[in-house]
Design a protein around this motif. Structure first.
Motif, PDB file in Angstrom:
ATOM      1  N   ILE A 153       2.366  -2.042   3.880  1.00  0.00           N
ATOM      2  CA  ILE A 153       1.954  -0.653   3.704  1.00  0.00           C
ATOM      3  C   ILE A 153       0.454  -0.438   3.991  1.00  0.00           C
ATOM      4  O   ILE A 153       0.048   0.638   4.427  1.00  0.00           O
ATOM      5  N   GLY A 154      -0.365  -1.495   3.786  1.00  0.00           N
ATOM      6  CA  GLY A 154      -1.798  -1.389   4.121  1.00  0.00           C
ATOM      7  C   GLY A 154      -1.988  -1.156   5.618  1.00  0.00           C
ATOM      8  O   GLY A 154      -2.812  -0.337   6.046  1.00  0.00           O
ATOM      9  N   HIS A 155      -1.220  -1.872   6.424  1.00  0.00           N
ATOM     10  CA  HIS A 155      -1.290  -1.661   7.881  1.00  0.00           C
ATOM     11  C   HIS A 155      -0.809  -0.253   8.229  1.00  0.00           C
ATOM     12  O   HIS A 155      -1.387   0.421   9.089  1.00  0.00           O
ATOM     13  N   ALA A 156       0.267   0.165   7.568  1.00  0.00           N
ATOM     14  CA  ALA A 156       0.817   1.498   7.847  1.00  0.00           C
ATOM     15  C   ALA A 156      -0.221   2.569   7.500  1.00  0.00           C
ATOM     16  O   ALA A 156      -0.415   3.528   8.254  1.00  0.00           O
ATOM     17  N   TYR A 157      -0.883   2.382   6.379  1.00  0.00           N
ATOM     18  CA  TYR A 157      -1.887   3.351   5.927  1.00  0.00           C
ATOM     19  C   TYR A 157      -2.998   3.513   6.961  1.00  0.00           C
ATOM     20  O   TYR A 157      -3.379   4.632   7.322  1.00  0.00           O
ATOM     21  N   GLU A 158      -3.513   2.389   7.430  1.00  0.00           N
ATOM     22  CA  GLU A 158      -4.602   2.448   8.416  1.00  0.00           C
ATOM     23  C   GLU A 158      -4.153   3.153   9.697  1.00  0.00           C
ATOM     24  O   GLU A 158      -4.876   3.983  10.262  1.00  0.00           O
ATOM     25  N   MET A 200      -1.420  -5.804  -3.892  1.00  0.00           N
ATOM     26  CA  MET A 200      -0.134  -6.280  -3.375  1.00  0.00           C
ATOM     27  C   MET A 200      -0.247  -7.755  -3.062  1.00  0.00           C
ATOM     28  O   MET A 200      -1.231  -8.185  -2.462  1.00  0.00           O
ATOM     29  N   SER A 201       0.745  -8.513  -3.451  1.00  0.00           N
ATOM     30  CA  SER A 201       0.719  -9.904  -3.029  1.00  0.00           C
ATOM     31  C   SER A 201       2.140 -10.449  -2.980  1.00  0.00           C
ATOM     32  O   SER A 201       3.013 -10.009  -3.739  1.00  0.00           O
ATOM     33  N   LYS A 202       2.314 -11.402  -2.072  1.00  0.00           N
ATOM     34  CA  LYS A 202       3.650 -11.968  -1.908  1.00  0.00           C
ATOM     35  C   LYS A 202       4.092 -12.648  -3.192  1.00  0.00           C
ATOM     36  O   LYS A 202       5.264 -12.628  -3.542  1.00  0.00           O
ATOM     37  N   SER A 203       3.109 -13.252  -3.938  1.00  0.00           N
ATOM     38  CA  SER A 203       3.518 -13.983  -5.140  1.00  0.00           C
ATOM     39  C   SER A 203       3.940 -13.037  -6.273  1.00  0.00           C
ATOM     40  O   SER A 203       4.844 -13.352  -7.043  1.00  0.00           O
ATOM     41  N   ILE A 204       3.296 -11.856  -6.385  1.00  0.00           N
ATOM     42  CA  ILE A 204       3.745 -10.894  -7.405  1.00  0.00           C
ATOM     43  C   ILE A 204       5.071 -10.245  -6.955  1.00  0.00           C
ATOM     44  O   ILE A 204       5.849  -9.764  -7.763  1.00  0.00           O
TER      45      ILE A 204
END
Ligand code: ME8
Length: 515
Positions: free
Chosen positions: A22-27, A302-306
């Motif tokens: 979603i960070g990439h989408a936001y940018e 956001m993180s893959k581990s969470i």
């Protein structure tokens, strides 16, 4: 006077070591909104996005998956390209750093820096974060539970190898002068201060090649070295214009870029290294670097581990594309971190879109269809209230242009929605349904004014919600050549007598599915 000059805008190019988040989408959405805004405002826009395919992180991820780096890049770049289509991004090109045009441009820029005497061979020993693809000074790192971390919280490892260096230390004064003379070069102000104090604290020469792996662009005349991935990555912006490889080509005019949109974690590369490389290579500098904040999931990173990494495709499928675009651009103060949650998205959709612009359009336009022979009514003499309403909507072009120029994207949207609320009050106050029997001519005028507000709001919403803006423009039967900003204000007023169809809903209310 319309400014029709070139406007070149870029996103960062993402590492395709995984699928887009979603960070990439936001940018991409934010950059697309600016690109579309400038295009509708008459500028000759070139909008670039792409993927950053070299480097140690790509090679390591590929090895872990048992595939080649090229295969990894191909697979995930396809996902980024799919995302751009899904998000309705209006990029004019998509660059991949593995393309021949980019290898060529990177070699040219390297040679220019070498010819300027800014590149020398030595050996590097120090800390490196593969996740950030960044070198850090020891005093920027921190030892916790036996693991050393860089300033972005990613682990660093000790690297010792033969390497070429770039004389970054020679550029300290020139960079400080640049920040001083062009205060807009870095935005927002917090990031500018951060960069200025980093540069003031002293710049060391930068290691710009690697010898312990080979997934990169070979250094000219020394194939044992590949370029440090950021040298090649930053060069993408100029590659795509052909300015170095095809200087008489149609896109060469777009360099220097007007705006590099990036996230706050990569400001140092864009505001320190990149202008220094360009100064060394004798090339013009981009006009502006603007760093947006990070998107947090309910306030958490956001993180893959969470396990809270959100796939933009799921969000779009659930809420609708324009709803997600609107939410991200309106909710987050552009330049600051922002948080999203399903509840917050639902609230925005219902208050601003369904109850706001959607409701205004459907109420006013369906009254026209029912009570005015399905044609845009004629305007009898305007009252003060009508004139004030039209003046507010006519003023939006200048207001949004000013806010978008400052990259205050959320404030441009706030200004538009404020006029929607004003139109709601106007409509309720004039009560055209009550005028139907008593004064049909006056009813027609109120409906005309309201429909004219809807028309201009629709034009202005297009950069943020392209498909919905277009649907609203269909509802007021705006001709195809009257949908850009030149048609705002009096120049494009609705024409009385134009037939309208019964309005289809544009923004349905969001109802959460049963758990
Ligand atoms: O940094 N919220 O690639 P990248 C908002 N290849 N933005 C975010 C984000 C989040 N949670 N996470 C990442 C790279 N980003 C380099 C760029 S440019 C010459 C090379 C943003 O895939 C991040 O700040 O790690 C960056 O601007 C972009 O996504 C790509 O990040």
């Amino acid at each position: 006077m319309t400014d029709t000059s070139p406007f070149y805008i870029t996103t960062a190019i993402a590492y395709p070591n995984g699928k887009p988040h979603i960070g990439h989408a936001y940018e991409l959405i934010a950059t697309d909104a600016v690109a579309r805004f400038q295009r509708l405002d008459g500028r000759d826009v070139f909008f670039l996005t792409g993927t950053d395919e070299h480097g140690q992180k790509m090679q390591q991820t590929a090895r872990n998956e048992g595939i080649s780096a090229q295969e990894l890049a191909d697979r995930n770049t396809a996902e980024f390209q799919k995302m751009a289509v899904l998000l309705n991004a209006s990029n004019d090109d998509f660059i991949r750093t593995t393309e021949p045009r980019h290898h060529e441009a990177s070699r040219i820029i390297w040679k220019r820096m070498a010819d300027a005497g800014d590149i020398y061979k030595d050996s590097y020993s120090g800390w490196y974060s593969v996740r950030d693809e960044a070198y850090y000074q020891e005093n920027e790192t921190e030892l916790r539970d036996g693991v050393r971390y860089g300033p972005q919280g990613t682990p660093v490892e000790w690297v010792e190898e033969e390497s070429y260096f770039f004389r970054l230390s020679n550029y300290q004064d020139r960079l400080l002068k640049l920040y001083e003379e062009q205060p807009d070069f870095i935005g927002p102000a917090e990031r500018r201060n951060e960069v200025v104090s980093f540069v003031k604290s002293g710049l060391k020469d930068l290691s710009v090649s690697r010898t312990t792996f080979d997934w990169g662009i070979k250094v000219p005349d020394d194939p044992a070295h590949v370029m440090y991935v950021w040298v090649d990555a930053l060069t993408n912006y100029i590659t795509a214009t052909g300015n170095l490889t095809d200087p008489n080509g149609p896109r060469a005019k777009y360099w220097p870029a007007d705006l590099h949109m990036i996230g706050k974690d990569i400001i140092r590369f864009h505001a320190v290294y990149w202008p220094a490389f360009l100064m060394s290579a004798g090339l013009p500098l981009p006009k502006r670097v603007f760093a947006h904040g990070f998107l947090l999931n309910k306030g958490e990173k956001m993180s893959k581990s969470i396990g809270n990494v959100v796939d933009p495709a799921n969000l779009v499928e659930h809420f609708g594309l324009d709803q997600v675009r609107y939410f991200l651009l309106r909710e987050v103060s552009f330049g600051q971190d922002g948080s999203y949650s399903e509840e917050a998205i639902a609230t925005r959709i219902n208050s601003d879109l369904a109850n706001g612009i959607g409701n205004l359009a459907s109420r006013s336009l369906s009254m026209i269809v029912k009570n005015c022979d399905g044609r845009i009514p004629t305007c009898s003499p305007l009252t003060d209230a009508d004139r004030a309403m039209l003046a507010s909507v006519d003023a939006l072009h200048a207001i949004t242009r000013e806010e978008m120029g400052k990259l205050m994207i959320h404030r441009a949207l706030t200004a538009i929605i404020a006029v929607v609320s004003e139109a709601d009050r106007y409509f309720a106050g004039e009560a055209p349904w009550a005028l139907k029997k008593t004064d049909p001519e006056r009813m027609g005028t109120v409906l005309y004014v309201t429909a004219e507000v809807v028309r201009q709001i629709a034009i202005l919403l297009q950069p943020f919600m392209p498909a919905s803006g277009a649907k609203l423009l269909d509802l007021v039967a705006a001709p195809a050549d009257k949908r850009d900003f030149a048609a705002l204000g009096e120049a494009g007023r609705l024409v009385s007598g134009t037939p309208l169809e019964a309005p289809a809903p544009v923004f349905p209310r969001y109802v959460a599915p049963e758990a």
